[in-house]
Design a protein around this motif. Structure first.
Motif, PDB file in Angstrom:
ATOM      1  N   TRP A  53      -4.773  -6.145   2.092  1.00  0.00           N
ATOM      2  CA  TRP A  53      -3.785  -5.051   1.702  1.00  0.00           C
ATOM      3  C   TRP A  53      -2.384  -5.896   1.819  1.00  0.00           C
ATOM      4  N   THR A  82      -1.929  -3.968  -4.530  1.00  0.00           N
ATOM      5  CA  THR A  82      -1.554  -4.310  -3.086  1.00  0.00           C
ATOM      6  C   THR A  82      -2.324  -5.471  -2.582  1.00  0.00           C
ATOM      7  N   GLU A 109       0.879  -1.311   0.118  1.00  0.00           N
ATOM      8  CA  GLU A 109      -0.130   0.055  -0.167  1.00  0.00           C
ATOM      9  C   GLU A 109       0.880   1.245   0.040  1.00  0.00           C
TER      10      GLU A 109
END
Lengths: 291, 435
Positions: free
Chosen positions: B280, B355, B49
């Motif tokens: 993520w 991500t 991220e």
């Protein structure tokens, strides 16, 4: 003929004015504003009307508030004597005009200049399970690991350890300064009277730095009642609220729940508690002085 | 001398005029990684991220030199800071916001509706997935540019699962389909590897507890917020979930005491077989599995949280968007710059999807580029299974804290399950009643 220097004149107030203006603007006004807010239904973005004592009733009826009060009182009752005692010990140990002592004074004071974020980061490395310093030490000794930051009892203890480490510098320096003010002839007289070291300590040193010790204790009581950053960053008040201090309770109410009225009411109660504690401590120590 | 001074002043003025830029303030969580990506504009090379958003903004700066984006990185989730900024009328121009937090701000009229701004930029709302659009729409208007949908996932250390004999013939992991199957697998795993089955975030965070709790309630078809103004946790379904979560702890089927960073590091170091964590982390762990000599080397995969209760498949999902706090003093230039940034972010939603998050732009999901990303087939069902809380529920982050805190007590045995659920219900209802 010049006027006697003690004579009071209205214009003298001008000298105090800069301080007073700042004091009133940054302390008195917010205090009054806080009292006003605590009687309102309010969030961060507006007021929704007078609610009387409702916010106080909600705070006082909230078991979490009393838990936070208990946590904070326990925290103060433990950390303040420890800070004074270790500060006194270090002050005595480092009260020498040698390079080594000067260096060590710097070392012990250095933690004080760190921000709370750094302090908690450092202690996280010590307490965190798995790769933490204590965890590795426990593993090496073959002891079962302890979740220092996530176990009831240990979490507040861990916050306390980090706090003592962080706050130790100021008591040490204040006590050291007081120790250095003690006239040498008092010690000479004690030596001539063949007083033991313990007797010299209790009859000369302690009485001489008594006022400083009271000052240190009072400052620390006021400071430690405001415990916030360490608890928020190390344990977030957990587990089960057992390391949540009053300021974190207030912060949660005002910023997370947006209930500024309730937060303000809890703040006023904290203000009263600190006032009573500091005054009580001052009164007890002063009473002893006059007796 | 006077002439010299005047000349230099004129030059200085001209210089300022020539480099006149529109500055917009962007505030986000997702972490800080300037040491690795501070000057990089190579979005494709970035991982995770933080890496991807940092390089994306750098790339935007490079492509739009007339716009200066001042980035402030805040500690997740950053709403306390935003609240203080809003209260002092000092809010950023663009801020990262969970879909679940939008209703708090929208209900107090603190956010700019973005319908017109997006329309001016030629962004059609039909471009977004249904889930993403639903997340950012309140009272018929859009209050954030949807960026992704995310959920908690079942991250699998295949190397350890293989050691425990918990893989199918085709190399896929065995996934439990009931709570009983879960405990059987956990026992088998522990016996073979000596390690706990799950790596979970147990300390200093409440979100993970609450997300699992919501998921397992949703798996039983229960919406605790059928009435958005109060919660009902007195149901047998809620007790069943809390008892299940407690039993995981009691039977030693999980790591304990780990906070978020410790749990991320712990799964990466092979402390357990299954890491329960968010979308993520797919990118980071997939990258780790491609490297030699670590616990995940050539042995990582990921699935949605398995359906452990009787009911329709479901998992709790939320999403990240970019909201624009109201500012009456915002100039047209600033507004246009925000629009340009929004367009850029929308166009690069595919890069963000690397991500591990599910893209908010429908076109990206359909794209070959996205489909060819690792493990996306596995987690594709999340698009169907993902459910959010009733969007009218306000203070969802405060509620999450209460649920997490009380569940923590129940799981660790400091409070009986019923008492903890009762306390959570009472605290949440007190909070919602005071709004």
């Amino acid at each position: 003929m010049a006027a006697p220097h003690r004579q009071s004149r209205p214009s003298n107030a001008l000298f105090a004015a800069p301080y007073l203006v700042v004091f009133v603007a940054l302390l008195v006004v917010p205090l009054c504003w806080g009292v006003y807010l605590s009687l309102q239904k309010a969030d961060l973005f507006g007021l929704y009307g007078y609610t009387g004592w409702t916010n106080y009733a909600r705070v006082l009826g909230d078991a979490l508030f009393w838990q936070a009060v208990r946590n904070t009182v326990v925290f103060v009752a433990v950390t303040v004597p420890v800070l004074v005692a270790i500060g006194l010990f270090l002050g005595l140990a480092l009260n020498a005009r040698t390079r080594g002592a000067a260096f060590m004074r710097g070392v012990y004071f250095s933690s004080t200049v760190l921000s709370v974020t750094i302090v908690t980061l450092i202690w996280r490395f010590v307490f965190i399970p798995g790769d933490g310093l204590l965890s590795l030490a426990f593993e090496a000794m073959g002891w079962p690991p302890i979740g220092f930051l996530s176990t009831q009892g240990w979490s507040l203890f861990s916050v306390g350890v980090a706090t003592v480490w962080w706050c130790l510098g100021l008591p040490m320096i204040l006590i050291l300064a007081a120790l250095q003010q003690i006239p040498g002839d008092l010690y000479e007289a004690a030596a001539l009277d063949n007083a033991s070291r313990w007797r010299t300590f209790t009859r000369v040193t302690l009485p001489q730095i008594r006022n400083t010790l009271i000052l240190v204790a009072t400052i620390q009581i006021v400071m430690q009642f405001q415990l916030f950053g360490q608890a928020q960053l190390m344990t977030n008040g957990g587990p089960n609220g057992t390391s949540r201090p009053m300021v974190l309770y207030i912060y949660r109410a005002a910023f997370e729940n947006w209930d500024v009225g309730q937060g303000a009411a809890a703040s006023e109660l904290l203000f009263l508690i600190i006032l009573v504690a500091a005054m009580g401590q001052f009164w007890i120590t002063n009473r002893g002085n006059k007796a | 001398m006077k002439t010299l001074l005047l000349t230099s002043a004129a030059i200085a003025f001209a210089a300022t005029g020539a480099s006149a830029q529109t500055t917009i303030e962007l505030q986000r969580f997702f972490g800080a990684c300037d040491a690795d990506y501070g000057n990089s504009t190579d979005v494709d090379a970035a991982v995770g991220e933080c890496g991807i958003i940092t390089t994306l903004i750098n790339r935007f700066q490079e492509e739009n030199p007339e716009i200066d984006v001042e980035v402030t990185t805040v500690e997740w989730p950053g709403y306390d800071q935003l609240n203080a900024q809003l209260a002092s009328r000092n809010a950023p121009d663009v801020v990262s916001m969970h879909y679940s937090a939008i209703s708090d701000y929208q209900s107090r009229n603190l956010l700019e509706p973005l319908d017109d701004l997006l329309a001016e930029q030629g962004i059609e709302t039909s471009a977004f997935t249904e889930a993403a659009l639903a997340g950012v729409t309140k009272d018929g208007q859009i209050y954030a540019l949807p960026f992704d949908n995310w959920t908690m996932l079942w991250h699998v250390n295949l190397n350890l699962m293989e050691e425990a004999g918990l893989v199918n013939d085709d190399g896929t992991p065995l996934l439990p389909d009931s709570t009983d199957a879960f405990f059987e697998q956990a026992a088998q795993f522990k016996e073979a590897t000596g390690k706990p089955y799950l790596v979970q975030i147990y300390a200093n965070e409440t979100a993970a507890y609450a997300r699992l709790f919501y998921t397992f309630l949703m798996q039983q078809g229960v919406d605790p917020f059928a009435d958005p103004s109060q919660v009902d946790l007195s149901t047998p379904e809620a007790s069943a979930v809390a008892e299940f979560m407690k039993r995981i702890y009691d039977e030693g089927a999980t790591t304990t005491d780990m906070d978020y960073p410790a749990a991320v590091a712990g799964f990466g170091a092979g402390d357990g077989g299954i890491g329960i964590n968010g979308t993520w982390l797919i990118g980071d762990w997939a990258a780790q599995s491609e490297e030699e000599g670590n616990a995940l080397s050539d042995g990582y995969t990921v699935y949605p949280l398995p359906q452990l209760f009787e009911g329709e498949p479901a998992t709790y999902a939320d999403g990240h968007g970019w909201a624009v706090p109201r500012d009456p003093g915002r100039s047209d230039e600033e507004r246009a710059a925000i629009g340009t940034l929004m367009t850029f972010l929308e166009e690069n939603d595919g890069a963000w999807a690397r991500t591990g998050h599910l893209p908010a732009v429908a076109e990206v999901i359909a794209s070959e580029e996205f489909q060819s990303l690792p493990y996306r087939d596995n987690i594709a069902p999340v698009a169907e299974m993902g459910q959010s809380l009733n969007p009218e529920v306000r203070r969802q982050f405060a509620i999450q804290d209460i649920i997490g805190e009380e569940l923590n007590s129940a799981i660790h045995g400091t409070k009986p399950v019923e008492e903890a659920l009762g306390a959570a219900e009472q605290r949440i209802n007190d909070l919602l009643a005071s709004l």
